[in-house]
Design a protein around this motif. Structure first.
Motif, PDB file in Angstrom:
ATOM      1  N   SER A   1       0.818  -1.213   0.000  1.00  0.00           N
ATOM      2  CA  SER A   1       0.000   0.000   0.000  1.00  0.00           C
ATOM      3  C   SER A   1       0.852   1.263   0.000  1.00  0.00           C
ATOM      4  O   SER A   1       0.381   2.328  -0.423  1.00  0.00           O
ATOM      5  CB  SER A   1      -0.918   0.000   1.231  1.00  0.00           C
ATOM      6  N   GLN A   2       2.119   1.151   0.448  1.00  0.00           N
ATOM      7  CA  GLN A   2       2.970   2.326   0.507  1.00  0.00           C
ATOM      8  C   GLN A   2       3.618   2.655  -0.832  1.00  0.00           C
ATOM      9  O   GLN A   2       4.271   3.704  -0.973  1.00  0.00           O
ATOM     10  CB  GLN A   2       4.060   2.140   1.581  1.00  0.00           C
ATOM     11  N   LEU A   3       3.464   1.750  -1.830  1.00  0.00           N
ATOM     12  CA  LEU A   3       4.104   1.959  -3.133  1.00  0.00           C
ATOM     13  C   LEU A   3       3.147   2.614  -4.113  1.00  0.00           C
ATOM     14  O   LEU A   3       1.923   2.459  -4.025  1.00  0.00           O
ATOM     15  CB  LEU A   3       4.579   0.621  -3.716  1.00  0.00           C
ATOM     16  N   SER A   4       3.736   3.331  -5.080  1.00  0.00           N
ATOM     17  CA  SER A   4       2.941   3.868  -6.182  1.00  0.00           C
ATOM     18  C   SER A   4       2.654   2.729  -7.167  1.00  0.00           C
ATOM     19  O   SER A   4       3.260   1.655  -7.091  1.00  0.00           O
ATOM     20  CB  SER A   4       3.708   4.981  -6.898  1.00  0.00           C
ATOM     21  N   ASP A   5       1.738   2.973  -8.100  1.00  0.00           N
ATOM     22  CA  ASP A   5       1.419   1.946  -9.092  1.00  0.00           C
ATOM     23  C   ASP A   5       2.668   1.533  -9.868  1.00  0.00           C
ATOM     24  O   ASP A   5       2.913   0.355 -10.111  1.00  0.00           O
ATOM     25  CB  ASP A   5       0.356   2.480 -10.069  1.00  0.00           C
ATOM     26  N   GLU A   6       3.462   2.535 -10.304  1.00  0.00           N
ATOM     27  CA  GLU A   6       4.648   2.236 -11.103  1.00  0.00           C
ATOM     28  C   GLU A   6       5.644   1.378 -10.314  1.00  0.00           C
ATOM     29  O   GLU A   6       6.244   0.440 -10.847  1.00  0.00           O
ATOM     30  CB  GLU A   6       5.340   3.540 -11.551  1.00  0.00           C
ATOM     31  N   GLU A   7       5.829   1.718  -9.043  1.00  0.00           N
ATOM     32  CA  GLU A   7       6.780   0.952  -8.222  1.00  0.00           C
ATOM     33  C   GLU A   7       6.293  -0.481  -8.028  1.00  0.00           C
ATOM     34  O   GLU A   7       7.078  -1.434  -8.075  1.00  0.00           O
ATOM     35  CB  GLU A   7       6.950   1.639  -6.867  1.00  0.00           C
TER      36      GLU A   7
ATOM     37  N   LYS B   1      -5.580   0.817  -2.969  1.00  0.00           N
ATOM     38  CA  LYS B   1      -4.132   0.563  -2.876  1.00  0.00           C
ATOM     39  C   LYS B   1      -3.780  -0.808  -3.469  1.00  0.00           C
ATOM     40  O   LYS B   1      -4.636  -1.577  -3.843  1.00  0.00           O
ATOM     41  CB  LYS B   1      -3.685   0.672  -1.415  1.00  0.00           C
TER      42      LYS B   1
ATOM     43  N   ARG C   1      -4.945  -3.768  -7.881  1.00  0.00           N
ATOM     44  CA  ARG C   1      -5.425  -2.671  -7.044  1.00  0.00           C
ATOM     45  C   ARG C   1      -6.739  -3.090  -6.379  1.00  0.00           C
ATOM     46  O   ARG C   1      -7.579  -3.763  -7.001  1.00  0.00           O
ATOM     47  CB  ARG C   1      -5.654  -1.425  -7.895  1.00  0.00           C
TER      48      ARG C   1
END
Length: 453
Positions: A124-130, A212, A227
């Motif tokens: 949940s702490q990551l962006s979609d790209e990451e 997330k 997601r």
């Protein structure tokens, strides 16, 4: 015809009609049980894989764990759709896997060796790209193998994403059922249903982290990073990835049957072609047909009327035995067929003993009905002792084959033992009943002509 003879005749015809139904090629099931003619590797070709316990030489694995490992291996192989696979423990460190009609065992080996530890990992702490960049990458999680359930305290680290220790929300141990299916665009996916405990954990997490990323990780490798569009309260979901039908099915098998209790490695793989087996089977059938024709000719010329009865009893015996082989089912290999043919000799021996005693009684001047009764009673001890000795020998051979993984010996002993047991029924019930019925309606006076005295 006496009451006992009538009852015996009803039993024989009931068993015979059922056996004929079971040996028909169109019969595929009976009372919910699959009916098949199971052929071994030497007849249809395929792959043989020998798995070895991957532990130090001085460490002997627990027998129960080895049995459980073989059951899981068999489940995984059968789950891939490999028909008639044979999985047997060989000694205390090996598992022998036979895959008839399989040309490439790579998929089976991969399914067998995979541990199949599934984790739902918090990203949940990551962006979609990451998160998407981690797909197909190996990551670190805070799951300890011994826990096998959710972990409450996440461990974090700094550095690259592959060095970060992610938190495992829950594991595949909370899966209740797993199936391969397709999504709305026809892409193969793995659908799953969670246990009540897993469903609660899943619902709580998805409710708190809507929008997330929740990664799905197999054996520390990220296979999907979906997601959370909305809270999942039902405890059901799907695993999406770049699956083919085969890879989705393989993942389903791994998740459904869990981890292996002992580590295994492939010690040997061997490809067995069917050409030699087909040629050997064809020649064996020709030899069997010639031998059976000679036996029919001998029995009729030497024993006359009783010889014809014996041939009928032997045919009954063969149908019943083959029906048993299809029902269990017994894997028929060339040694197994040899065991079956050898047991046919035992069935014939019993009839010959009975007829020789019958001849002796007729030569001594006894009446036909009395000669049949006394002749059978005098032959019975010899029939009983010889068949019991063969059954005991077969049991010893079967134990030898099971303990040391000698599958050839095991198949031979099993078909021989089953054949001898049926031959006892044939001698005790079938031949005697047929003789009693025959001589109830036909009383020959010229014994030399009808019995070959």
């Amino acid at each position: 015809m006496t009451r006992n003879t009538t009852i015996s005749l009803i039993i024989i015809f009931t068993i015979l009609i059922l056996s004929i139904y079971l040996v028909l090629p169109t019969t595929n099931s009976f009372l919910g049980r699959s009916i098949v003619t199971k052929l071994g590797l030497d007849l249809v070709g395929g792959q043989q894989i020998v798995l070895q316990v991957d532990l130090p030489e001085d460490t002997i694995p627990d027998r129960d764990l080895l049995v459980k490992a073989s059951q899981i291996v068999e489940s995984r192989v059968n789950g891939l759709g490999v028909a008639e696979a044979v999985v047997q423990i060989a000694g205390n460190r090996f598992i022998n896997v036979e895959l008839p009609a399989v040309k490439d065992a790579t998929e089976s080996i991969n399914a067998i060796k995979q541990t199949g530890v599934l984790e739902f990992v918090d990203m949940s702490q990551l962006s979609d790209e990451e998160a998407f960049a981690l797909i197909d990458q190996t990551i670190r999680t805070d799951l300890q193998e011994s826990l096998g359930s959710s972990v409450s305290t996440p461990i974090t680290a700094t550095g690259t994403l592959t060095e970060t220790v992610f938190h495992t929300i829950m594991t595949g141990s909370m899966l209740e059922s797993v199936e391969t299916t397709t999504n709305q665009v026809g892409q193969p996916v793995v659908s799953f249903r969670l246990t009540s405990e897993g469903a609660k954990i899943f619902a709580d997490y998805t409710r708190q982290n809507q929008g997330k990323i929740l990664a799905i990780v197999l054996d520390k490798k990220v296979i999907s990073a979906p997601r959370i569009r909305e809270p999942i309260e039902s405890g059901e979901g799907i695993i999406e990835g770049n699956f083919t039908v085969e890879s989705a099915n393989a993942l389903t098998v791994q998740l459904r049957y869990g981890s292996l209790p002992v580590p295994l490695k492939v010690a040997e793989t061997r490809t067995i072609g069917p050409t030699l087996g087909e040629d050997s089977l064809r020649k064996s059938l020709i030899a069997g047909a010639i031998g059976f024709s000679i036996v029919i000719l001998f029995m009729i010329l030497y024993y006359r009327l009783p010889g014809a009865v014996a041939i009928t009893a032997i045919l009954t015996y063969a149908v019943i035995t083959f029906a048993i082989f299809r029902t269990i089912p017994v894997t028929l290999t060339l040694p197994g067929i040899a065991g079956f043919l050898l047991s046919t000799g035992s069935a014939l021996d019993a009839n010959i003993l009975i007829f020789e005693r019958l001849k002796e009684e007729l030569r001594s001047g006894r009446k036909l009905s009395l000669a049949v009764d006394i002749g059978w009673k005098r032959a019975w001890p010899s029939i009983r002792d010889s068949n019991i000795a063969t059954i005991l020998t077969s049991l010893i051979l079967f134990w030898f084959g099971s303990t040391f993984g000698a599958t050839i010996v095991k198949g031979f002993s099993l078909t021989l033992m089953l054949g001898v047991i049926v031959s006892l029924f044939s001698a005790i019930v079938v031949t005697r009943t047929f003789l009693n019925i025959l001589f109830t309606y036909f009383q020959p006076s010229n014994y030399a002509r009808w019995f070959g005295l």
